[in-house]
Scaffold this motif. Structure first.
Motif, mmCIF file in Angstrom:
data_model
loop_
_atom_site.group_PDB
_atom_site.id
_atom_site.type_symbol
_atom_site.label_atom_id
_atom_site.label_comp_id
_atom_site.label_asym_id
_atom_site.label_seq_id
_atom_site.Cartn_x
_atom_site.Cartn_y
_atom_site.Cartn_z
ATOM 1 N N PHE A 175 47.160 40.039 43.618
ATOM 2 C CA PHE A 175 46.215 39.695 44.681
ATOM 3 C C PHE A 175 45.008 38.925 44.137
ATOM 4 C CE2 PHE A 175 48.049 43.636 46.770
ATOM 5 C CZ PHE A 175 48.889 42.895 47.586
ATOM 6 N N SER A 176 44.518 39.317 42.962
ATOM 7 C CA SER A 176 43.362 38.617 42.402
ATOM 8 C C SER A 176 43.716 37.181 42.034
ATOM 9 C CB SER A 176 42.839 39.365 41.175
ATOM 10 O OG SER A 176 43.815 39.428 40.157
ATOM 11 N N THR A 177 44.946 36.957 41.567
ATOM 12 C CA THR A 177 45.380 35.599 41.219
ATOM 13 C C THR A 177 45.438 34.717 42.458
ATOM 14 O OG1 THR A 177 46.669 36.445 39.359
ATOM 15 C CG2 THR A 177 47.191 34.232 40.150
ATOM 16 N N ILE A 178 46.065 35.221 43.498
ATOM 17 C CA ILE A 178 46.200 34.429 44.725
ATOM 18 C C ILE A 178 44.830 34.154 45.349
ATOM 19 C CG2 ILE A 178 47.131 34.419 47.070
ATOM 20 C CD1 ILE A 178 49.462 36.116 46.016
ATOM 21 N N ILE A 179 44.023 35.194 45.489
ATOM 22 C CA ILE A 179 42.730 35.044 46.160
ATOM 23 C C ILE A 179 41.753 34.246 45.291
ATOM 24 C CG2 ILE A 179 40.738 36.286 47.090
ATOM 25 C CD1 ILE A 179 42.650 38.611 47.702
ATOM 26 N N GLY A 180 41.662 34.594 44.011
ATOM 27 C CA GLY A 180 40.696 33.937 43.137
ATOM 28 C C GLY A 180 40.966 32.453 42.959
ATOM 29 N N THR A 189 39.328 47.671 44.191
ATOM 30 C CA THR A 189 38.278 47.794 43.181
ATOM 31 C C THR A 189 38.587 46.943 41.959
ATOM 32 O OG1 THR A 189 37.861 50.060 43.917
ATOM 33 C CG2 THR A 189 36.962 49.412 41.791
ATOM 34 N N LEU A 190 39.818 47.023 41.462
ATOM 35 C CA LEU A 190 40.198 46.213 40.307
ATOM 36 C C LEU A 190 40.279 44.737 40.646
ATOM 37 C CD1 LEU A 190 42.972 48.278 38.456
ATOM 38 C CD2 LEU A 190 40.748 47.599 37.569
ATOM 39 N N ALA A 211 36.417 37.507 40.927
ATOM 40 C CA ALA A 211 35.153 36.854 40.572
ATOM 41 C C ALA A 211 35.326 35.932 39.374
ATOM 42 C CB ALA A 211 34.092 37.916 40.282
ATOM 43 N N VAL A 212 36.041 36.391 38.357
ATOM 44 C CA VAL A 212 36.236 35.582 37.148
ATOM 45 C C VAL A 212 37.131 34.387 37.433
ATOM 46 C CG1 VAL A 212 37.169 35.588 34.816
ATOM 47 C CG2 VAL A 212 35.871 37.555 35.634
ATOM 48 N N LEU A 213 38.288 34.624 38.055
ATOM 49 C CA LEU A 213 39.241 33.545 38.308
ATOM 50 C C LEU A 213 38.665 32.502 39.266
ATOM 51 C CD1 LEU A 213 42.586 35.529 38.639
ATOM 52 C CD2 LEU A 213 41.825 34.118 36.736
ATOM 53 N N MET A 214 37.882 32.959 40.238
ATOM 54 C CA MET A 214 37.279 32.042 41.201
ATOM 55 C C MET A 214 36.367 31.027 40.506
ATOM 56 S SD MET A 214 34.825 33.061 44.390
ATOM 57 C CE MET A 214 35.769 34.564 44.637
ATOM 58 N N ARG A 215 35.535 31.514 39.598
ATOM 59 C CA ARG A 215 34.598 30.632 38.911
ATOM 60 C C ARG A 215 35.330 29.658 37.999
ATOM 61 N NH1 ARG A 215 29.499 33.576 36.384
ATOM 62 N NH2 ARG A 215 29.004 31.381 36.094
#
Length: 341
Positions: free
Chosen positions: A132-137, A213-214, A220-224
């Motif tokens: 999820f963080s990869t797709i969203i970020g 949470t994770l 935040a990191v991947l987005m930037r």
């Protein structure tokens, strides 16, 4: 494998013009370097834990028996090899590990059985968070770069700063307070409810808050990184040339921009995986999630050093594997990386 990668459409991978023989040598070299690293880590952790003065006999025998049967206790200590030098004990423990015998915790539970039960839960938590963080970020980062100084860009930058500034455990506590305690939408602990009528829905409810949470920190990191690398690529001369040729804008973004912008982002993504595994230790403790992280935390609290040793070794091995994958992906993505000639 390398022929398959070389034959794929060059959307992301740009396979370097190096022989497969050199690539195999490079991978083998990296794998062999992991062996002494694991040995050093295991030795340091083993000696460090034993230096704390934790005596396994205190967990195996009650204080009354210790005082009344000193001779029998000493015989037990001798039979367990606890009177041997620490180096001898370490070599014996390491030999058992190499033979697949993880040993037993101080309460008599098989460590292998515990790991087999708890490790899949941690991998599940980390896997969903990574997905999820990869797709969203990456998605928000790319949109922010394409629509620079737009509403998505401003919101994304604010969320990126907040996501990196706020500790994960605090985010978890706030989510529990809002969505679990006040609203009552999600449970606050465990992995499944044995009395649940729908196991899939119940598993989703238990996973939701820990995964969110994770995911927040990773997003935040991947987005930037995705935004900054995409901006650098869009300002490159070859992008201007592609536009001057009349290539459709979507093709400029996807074929020329996205492919080159994702190379460093993929490396950063792999670099973040060890942090994701390490962060799960804290998150599992906050949410009482029965994974490998809370197992290690409980073992540290109770002084169960055999469990601490095995779980630490597993987490260290996971981080080394992620570092190995970073090196291999770097070699596959960047032709300038030496492949160990």
């Amino acid at each position: 494998m390398f022929k398959i990668l070389a034959s794929l459409p060059p959307l992301i991978f740009s396979y370097p013009k190096r022989s497969e023989k050199n690539m195999v040598k490079y991978i083998v070299k990296k794998l062999l370097m992991m062996i002494p690293m694991l040995l050093v880590i295991s030795f340091i952790v083993y000696m460090g834990l034993r230096a704390t003065g934790v005596d396994p006999i205190n967990f195996l025998v009650s204080p009354e028996v210790l005082s009344a049967n000193a001779e029998n206790v000493e015989a037990l200590r001798e039979s367990l090899g606890l009177n041997d030098p620490l180096v001898v004990q370490y070599v014996r423990w390491l030999g058992d590990i190499l033979h697949g015998d993880l040993g037993y915790s101080l309460d008599g539970t098989s460590i292998s059985a515990t790991i087999a039960t708890r490790l899949p839960y941690t991998l599940e938590l980390a896997g969903y968070s990574l997905l999820f963080s990869t797709i969203i970020g990456i998605g928000i980062g790319i949109i922010s770069a394409i629509r620079q100084n737009g509403i998505v860009d401003y919101i994304g930058r604010v969320l990126a700063v907040i996501g990196q500034a706020v500790p994960q455990f605090l985010v978890g506590i706030l989510l529990i307070e809002i969505f679990a305690i006040k609203l009552g939408w999600f449970p606050t602990a465990n992995r499944v409810d044995p009395n649940a009528t729908n196991a899939f829905v119940d598993a989703f409810r238990h996973l939701f808050l820990p995964v969110v949470t994770l995911t927040i920190g990773m997003v935040a990191v991947l987005m930037r990184y995705a935004r900054n690398t995409m901006l650098d690529v869009l300002n490159s001369d070859y992008i201007k040339t592609a536009r001057s040729k009349g290539i459709p804008e979507w093709k400029v973004y996807m074929k020329h921009g996205f492919r080159n912008a994702m190379k460093p982002v993929l490396v950063i993504l792999l670099f973040r995986i060890p942090g994701l595994i390490g962060g799960s230790v804290v998150i599992e403790t906050v949410f009482s999630y029965p994974g490998i992280g809370i197992t290690m935390t409980n073992a540290i609290t109770s002084g169960d050093y055999p469990v601490v040793l095995v779980t630490t070794l597993i987490i260290a091995a996971t981080m080394l594997i992620c570092s190995f994958l970073v090196d291999v992906f770097n070699a596959l993505l960047d032709p300038r990386v030496r492949l160990g000639e």
